[in-house]
Design a protein around this motif. Sequence first.
Motif, PDB file in Angstrom:
ATOM      1  N   ILE A   6     -36.256  11.386  62.075  1.00  0.00           N
ATOM      2  CA  ILE A   6     -37.030  12.199  62.834  1.00  0.00           C
ATOM      3  C   ILE A   6     -35.707  13.763  62.710  1.00  0.00           C
ATOM      4  CG2 ILE A   6     -36.871  13.920  65.411  1.00  0.00           C
ATOM      5  CD1 ILE A   6     -36.583  10.415  66.110  1.00  0.00           C
ATOM      6  N   PRO A   7     -36.476  14.397  61.900  1.00  0.00           N
ATOM      7  CA  PRO A   7     -35.204  15.815  61.619  1.00  0.00           C
ATOM      8  C   PRO A   7     -33.924  15.733  62.757  1.00  0.00           C
ATOM      9  CG  PRO A   7     -37.850  16.643  60.520  1.00  0.00           C
ATOM     10  CD  PRO A   7     -37.771  15.260  61.855  1.00  0.00           C
ATOM     11  N   PHE A   8     -33.000  16.209  62.161  1.00  0.00           N
ATOM     12  CA  PHE A   8     -31.919  16.044  63.084  1.00  0.00           C
ATOM     13  C   PHE A   8     -31.910  17.382  64.180  1.00  0.00           C
ATOM     14  CE2 PHE A   8     -28.175  18.076  63.993  1.00  0.00           C
ATOM     15  CZ  PHE A   8     -27.623  17.502  64.642  1.00  0.00           C
ATOM     16  N   LEU A   9     -32.965  18.643  63.243  1.00  0.00           N
ATOM     17  CA  LEU A   9     -33.079  19.779  64.174  1.00  0.00           C
ATOM     18  C   LEU A   9     -34.401  19.278  64.849  1.00  0.00           C
ATOM     19  CD1 LEU A   9     -32.708  22.617  61.375  1.00  0.00           C
ATOM     20  CD2 LEU A   9     -30.753  21.728  63.778  1.00  0.00           C
ATOM     21  N   THR A  10     -34.926  19.100  65.149  1.00  0.00           N
ATOM     22  CA  THR A  10     -35.925  18.532  66.117  1.00  0.00           C
ATOM     23  C   THR A  10     -35.640  17.198  67.132  1.00  0.00           C
ATOM     24  OG1 THR A  10     -37.743  18.592  64.661  1.00  0.00           O
ATOM     25  CG2 THR A  10     -38.191  17.553  66.493  1.00  0.00           C
ATOM     26  N   PHE A  11     -34.392  16.630  66.794  1.00  0.00           N
ATOM     27  CA  PHE A  11     -33.884  16.025  67.388  1.00  0.00           C
ATOM     28  C   PHE A  11     -33.418  15.796  68.354  1.00  0.00           C
ATOM     29  CE2 PHE A  11     -29.349  13.942  68.129  1.00  0.00           C
ATOM     30  CZ  PHE A  11     -29.740  12.695  69.327  1.00  0.00           C
ATOM     31  N   MET A  70     -30.256   0.501  66.066  1.00  0.00           N
ATOM     32  CA  MET A  70     -29.636   1.264  65.067  1.00  0.00           C
ATOM     33  C   MET A  70     -30.152   1.731  64.893  1.00  0.00           C
ATOM     34  SD  MET A  70     -26.756  -0.513  62.558  1.00  0.00           S
ATOM     35  CE  MET A  70     -27.922  -0.240  60.912  1.00  0.00           C
ATOM     36  N   GLY A  71     -28.482   3.465  65.482  1.00  0.00           N
ATOM     37  CA  GLY A  71     -29.166   4.226  65.060  1.00  0.00           C
ATOM     38  C   GLY A  71     -27.693   5.262  64.364  1.00  0.00           C
ATOM     39  N   LYS A  72     -28.875   6.010  63.932  1.00  0.00           N
ATOM     40  CA  LYS A  72     -27.833   7.015  62.500  1.00  0.00           C
ATOM     41  C   LYS A  72     -28.192   8.761  63.328  1.00  0.00           C
ATOM     42  CE  LYS A  72     -26.425   8.397  57.990  1.00  0.00           C
ATOM     43  NZ  LYS A  72     -26.106   8.024  56.792  1.00  0.00           N
ATOM     44  N   VAL A  73     -27.268   9.645  63.585  1.00  0.00           N
ATOM     45  CA  VAL A  73     -27.630  10.503  64.381  1.00  0.00           C
ATOM     46  C   VAL A  73     -27.780  11.737  63.407  1.00  0.00           C
ATOM     47  CG1 VAL A  73     -27.043  12.443  65.049  1.00  0.00           C
ATOM     48  CG2 VAL A  73     -25.714  10.246  65.689  1.00  0.00           C
ATOM     49  N   GLN A  74     -27.580  11.749  61.295  1.00  0.00           N
ATOM     50  CA  GLN A  74     -27.160  12.814  61.166  1.00  0.00           C
ATOM     51  C   GLN A  74     -26.685  11.731  59.554  1.00  0.00           C
ATOM     52  OE1 GLN A  74     -24.714  16.423  61.747  1.00  0.00           O
ATOM     53  NE2 GLN A  74     -26.200  17.243  60.280  1.00  0.00           N
ATOM     54  N   GLY A  75     -27.902  12.612  58.698  1.00  0.00           N
ATOM     55  CA  GLY A  75     -27.404  11.694  57.364  1.00  0.00           C
ATOM     56  C   GLY A  75     -28.728  12.512  56.072  1.00  0.00           C
ATOM     57  N   PHE A  76     -28.821  12.317  54.820  1.00  0.00           N
ATOM     58  CA  PHE A  76     -30.285  12.222  54.194  1.00  0.00           C
ATOM     59  C   PHE A  76     -30.387  13.407  54.129  1.00  0.00           C
ATOM     60  CE2 PHE A  76     -31.185   8.317  56.489  1.00  0.00           C
ATOM     61  CZ  PHE A  76     -30.649   7.188  54.834  1.00  0.00           C
ATOM     62  N   GLY A  77     -29.059  14.106  53.347  1.00  0.00           N
ATOM     63  CA  GLY A  77     -29.104  15.881  53.067  1.00  0.00           C
ATOM     64  C   GLY A  77     -28.519  16.005  54.845  1.00  0.00           C
ATOM     65  N   TRP A  78     -28.520  18.203  54.381  1.00  0.00           N
ATOM     66  CA  TRP A  78     -28.634  18.497  55.629  1.00  0.00           C
ATOM     67  C   TRP A  78     -29.986  19.751  56.320  1.00  0.00           C
ATOM     68  CZ3 TRP A  78     -27.755  23.610  56.799  1.00  0.00           C
ATOM     69  CH2 TRP A  78     -27.009  24.162  58.026  1.00  0.00           C
ATOM     70  N   PRO A  79     -30.355  19.967  56.920  1.00  0.00           N
ATOM     71  CA  PRO A  79     -29.249  19.401  58.234  1.00  0.00           C
ATOM     72  C   PRO A  79     -29.322  17.473  58.164  1.00  0.00           C
ATOM     73  CG  PRO A  79     -30.978  21.030  59.136  1.00  0.00           C
ATOM     74  CD  PRO A  79     -30.661  20.670  57.304  1.00  0.00           C
ATOM     75  N   GLY A  80     -30.639  17.780  57.172  1.00  0.00           N
ATOM     76  CA  GLY A  80     -30.790  15.905  57.500  1.00  0.00           C
ATOM     77  C   GLY A  80     -31.236  14.980  58.798  1.00  0.00           C
ATOM     78  N   TYR A  81     -31.209  13.685  58.978  1.00  0.00           N
ATOM     79  CA  TYR A  81     -32.360  13.115  59.749  1.00  0.00           C
ATOM     80  C   TYR A  81     -32.071  12.158  60.232  1.00  0.00           C
ATOM     81  CZ  TYR A  81     -36.051  14.436  56.445  1.00  0.00           C
ATOM     82  OH  TYR A  81     -36.764  14.916  55.967  1.00  0.00           O
ATOM     83  N   VAL A 113     -31.700   8.390  61.977  1.00  0.00           N
ATOM     84  CA  VAL A 113     -32.427   7.747  61.659  1.00  0.00           C
ATOM     85  C   VAL A 113     -32.388   6.747  62.583  1.00  0.00           C
ATOM     86  CG1 VAL A 113     -32.848   6.108  59.950  1.00  0.00           C
ATOM     87  CG2 VAL A 113     -32.363   8.653  59.501  1.00  0.00           C
ATOM     88  N   ILE A 114     -33.747   5.837  63.133  1.00  0.00           N
ATOM     89  CA  ILE A 114     -33.934   5.110  63.698  1.00  0.00           C
ATOM     90  C   ILE A 114     -33.781   3.700  63.378  1.00  0.00           C
ATOM     91  CG2 ILE A 114     -34.343   4.218  66.215  1.00  0.00           C
ATOM     92  CD1 ILE A 114     -34.198   6.977  67.256  1.00  0.00           C
ATOM     93  N   LYS A 115     -33.144   2.471  63.033  1.00  0.00           N
ATOM     94  CA  LYS A 115     -33.736   1.559  62.588  1.00  0.00           C
ATOM     95  C   LYS A 115     -34.531   0.297  63.937  1.00  0.00           C
ATOM     96  CE  LYS A 115     -31.134   1.006  58.326  1.00  0.00           C
ATOM     97  NZ  LYS A 115     -30.172   0.753  57.416  1.00  0.00           N
ATOM     98  N   THR A 116     -35.479  -0.140  63.662  1.00  0.00           N
ATOM     99  CA  THR A 116     -36.347  -1.076  64.444  1.00  0.00           C
ATOM    100  C   THR A 116     -36.987  -2.595  63.959  1.00  0.00           C
ATOM    101  OG1 THR A 116     -38.464  -0.580  64.725  1.00  0.00           O
ATOM    102  CG2 THR A 116     -36.705   0.785  66.111  1.00  0.00           C
ATOM    103  N   LYS A 117     -37.001  -3.020  64.399  1.00  0.00           N
ATOM    104  CA  LYS A 117     -37.217  -3.851  64.392  1.00  0.00           C
ATOM    105  C   LYS A 117     -39.037  -4.285  63.283  1.00  0.00           C
ATOM    106  CE  LYS A 117     -35.446  -7.735  67.192  1.00  0.00           C
ATOM    107  NZ  LYS A 117     -35.801  -9.040  68.440  1.00  0.00           N
TER     108      LYS A 117
END
Length: 204
Positions: A24-29, A1-12, A14-18
Amino acid sequence: MGKVQGFGWPGYTVIKTKKGVIRIPFLTFWDSGLGQHFYGLGCYLCSDHTNTPTDISLADPWTLPHELIRRLGGATLVVIRSEKGLEVFEGAVKAGYIRAVEVNPIYAIQYTTLLKLSKRVLGRNISDYMLSPGFTTITHELLYYVGRFLASRESLWSLLRLYHKTIRSFAFILAYALDYKLQTTWAKVNMYITLMQKKKLSST
């Protein structure tokens, strides 16, 4: 499961795994090529970047000073188009859910906004495209299809980053230079918007 952007701006991103959570910083992604090629054709063809039928639209504040936004912990551009939208928004401000500062509407127009308003050349005759295509917009269209092809085949993912960092970047630089050299309509509009935004920033 993942979230493209969140946690402030420009944010991160986020990828949730088992095994845990990967941030990952959003700009890096986004700059890796993964963010710009793994999205659908419908999203790409959409001409309405600001979602004009809505009462309230939200957007990343790419046109505002980034350092100021980072110090604040994040920000969102809000475009309000109706009395109902204004009523809801002001209610949220009064209730203390959000803090709001009014800025000039010129900041709602971003580089991608102009790209999406430009007419597609590969058989997409949609009346909502308001700008004639320039070298930058045609290049953007062609590169999208190449990137989408690479992204759709896992065996080619190793080429995607190379394509994004070299061919795509060089092609955009060349197309952008041609637009400004020949003063295409797209270049004139983009230059006007950019100058207006800089003028507003310098006067604040």
